[in-house]
Design a protein around this motif. Sequence first.
Motif, short mmCIF file in Angstrom:
data_model
loop_
_atom_site.label_atom_id
_atom_site.label_comp_id
_atom_site.label_asym_id
_atom_site.label_seq_id
_atom_site.Cartn_x
_atom_site.Cartn_y
_atom_site.Cartn_z
N SER B 162 -4.93 3.07 56.04
CA SER B 162 -4.22 3.42 57.28
C SER B 162 -3.26 4.54 57.01
O SER B 162 -2.39 4.40 56.15
CB SER B 162 -3.40 2.23 57.78
OG SER B 162 -4.19 1.44 58.61
N VAL B 163 -3.42 5.65 57.71
CA VAL B 163 -2.56 6.79 57.41
C VAL B 163 -1.50 7.01 58.47
O VAL B 163 -0.32 7.11 58.18
CB VAL B 163 -3.42 8.06 57.24
CG1 VAL B 163 -2.55 9.29 57.08
CG2 VAL B 163 -4.35 7.91 56.06
N ALA B 164 -1.93 7.11 59.72
CA ALA B 164 -0.97 7.47 60.78
C ALA B 164 -0.64 6.28 61.65
O ALA B 164 -1.48 5.42 61.88
CB ALA B 164 -1.57 8.57 61.64
N MET B 165 0.60 6.23 62.12
CA MET B 165 1.02 5.18 63.04
C MET B 165 1.71 5.81 64.22
O MET B 165 2.72 6.49 64.07
CB MET B 165 2.04 4.26 62.36
CG MET B 165 1.44 3.19 61.49
SD MET B 165 0.62 1.92 62.45
CE MET B 165 1.97 1.24 63.34
N HIS B 166 1.15 5.60 65.40
CA HIS B 166 1.80 6.12 66.62
C HIS B 166 2.22 4.93 67.45
O HIS B 166 1.88 3.79 67.14
CB HIS B 166 0.80 6.99 67.39
CG HIS B 166 0.73 8.40 66.89
ND1 HIS B 166 1.66 9.36 67.21
CD2 HIS B 166 -0.17 9.00 66.07
CE1 HIS B 166 1.33 10.50 66.63
NE2 HIS B 166 0.23 10.32 65.93
N ASP B 179 -8.48 17.41 52.05
CA ASP B 179 -8.60 15.99 52.39
C ASP B 179 -7.24 15.30 52.38
O ASP B 179 -7.13 14.12 52.68
CB ASP B 179 -9.46 15.27 51.33
CG ASP B 179 -10.94 15.56 51.50
OD1 ASP B 179 -11.74 14.79 50.97
OD2 ASP B 179 -11.27 16.56 52.17
N MET B 180 -6.20 16.03 51.99
CA MET B 180 -4.91 15.40 51.73
C MET B 180 -3.98 15.25 52.92
O MET B 180 -3.02 14.50 52.88
CB MET B 180 -4.16 16.21 50.65
CG MET B 180 -4.86 16.25 49.32
SD MET B 180 -4.74 14.69 48.45
CE MET B 180 -6.10 13.76 49.07
N VAL B 196 -2.19 11.88 53.43
CA VAL B 196 -3.20 10.81 53.41
C VAL B 196 -2.93 9.79 52.32
O VAL B 196 -3.04 8.59 52.51
CB VAL B 196 -4.61 11.43 53.23
CG1 VAL B 196 -5.65 10.34 53.05
CG2 VAL B 196 -4.95 12.28 54.43
N GLU B 197 -2.59 10.29 51.14
CA GLU B 197 -2.41 9.40 49.99
C GLU B 197 -1.29 8.39 50.21
O GLU B 197 -1.45 7.20 49.98
CB GLU B 197 -2.12 10.28 48.75
CG GLU B 197 -2.28 9.57 47.43
CD GLU B 197 -3.62 8.89 47.28
OE1 GLU B 197 -4.65 9.54 47.53
OE2 GLU B 197 -3.64 7.69 46.96
#
Lengths: 83, 365
Positions: B162-166, B179-180, B196-197
């Motif tokens: 899970s990368v982004a939280m809105h 890709d980062m 991303v990492e």
Amino acid sequence: MVCYRLTDLKRGRMSNNMAKIADARKTVEQLKLEVNIERMMISKAAADLMAYCEAHAKEDPLVTPLASSENPFREKKLFCEIL
Amino acid sequence: FSLCLYLISPLVPEMATQEVQLNETLSHLKTESDTLKTKLEEERAKLHDVELHQVAEKVDGLGQFVMKTRRTLKGHGNKVLCMDWCKDKRRIVSSSQDGKVIVWDAFTTNKEHAVTMPCTWVMACAYAPSGCAVACGGLDNKCSVYPLSLDKNENLAAKKKSVAMHTNYLSACSFTNSDMQILTSSGDGTCALWDVESGQLLQSFHGHAADVLCLDLAPSETGNTFVSGGCDKKANVWDMRSGQCIQSFETHESDINSVRYYPSGDAFASGSDDATCRLYDLRADREVAIYSKESIIFGVSSVDFSLSGRLLFGGYNDYTINVWDVLKGTRVSILFGHENRVSTLRVSPDGTAFCSGSWDHTLRV
């Protein structure tokens, strides 16, 4: 007997106004930035867009169609050999 | 009763004057911003010496257009909402209302990977530049990255990150040049850049007054900007490093569903529920063309340019795809085939084809 402090209601409205003022100030600053950017005449900008299209037209397979043999999506005819 | 009066009376005069002052400041600021808006329009009008299609009169017309559906990708159980091409020009990732994200080989029409998301309405998906991962999200308010395994038996969902939280739905996502980092836009009115990492928020972009529906990154040669479009009818161009909105365009009459940069990076096109596509030139800082016809009354869901920028493809809610001559402003072709609205459309990286996804559950190349 319910007694609302009118001052509290007014304070609430004031902090709401302060927030609106902060937003309005941001909008004004943003508009000032946008008004002051450098711009180009459409005649020049359009000429550049045209030049780009012309320069790349031959490489654009949808504008200058590829020979059928080079189209990776053409229907491939399958040949079956019965051995 | 008299106690109340005592509490009220000594403070009212002071607060009343403060309130009056605040209201005055507010109305001064409003006047100032209205004046600036008028000034902005005047400055933009000064450049309007000629129309794009007039300059384009000397350009050769385009030949007859015959575009055929070469592949139909079937497999989604519900509306296709989004798709993206892999840089290898043959793989496609698509996402659907049924929560499935599928990776296809467009040459063979085989499904290579499939992931079931924990939410429905996966409105956004994107292929990583390396081709080794895909990102997707929607009603879960998140953007998640799935590394693609070469082992067909491996459960992709296990490696999900899970990368982004809105705070509202994810409407669009895109990897930057690597890709980062991922750029996202959301129904919460903001866009954001994430690592991303670590999942860390690197930059957020505030300025839209309503849901942001789409975004597109500038072609890498032109630097660190991106454009976003939203329900506030505005298209904003942002500086990715500072988070600042650099330019803003508000000529559409309804929600902007799709934005796409012109290949040179000097302009971008937008498609809207007002049934028009428009071209905005960034250096002239204004709209330079409108692509519309009285007979076209349905909204545009998705737009993309051909490789040279000469053609603009628009997917419409009336199930068709209209092909426009970008320079002359005329329609070159109308493509039929989908049995429900076209929701997404992208030209392949080498320009040999374009893929459209539709509410009829299929994708066509």
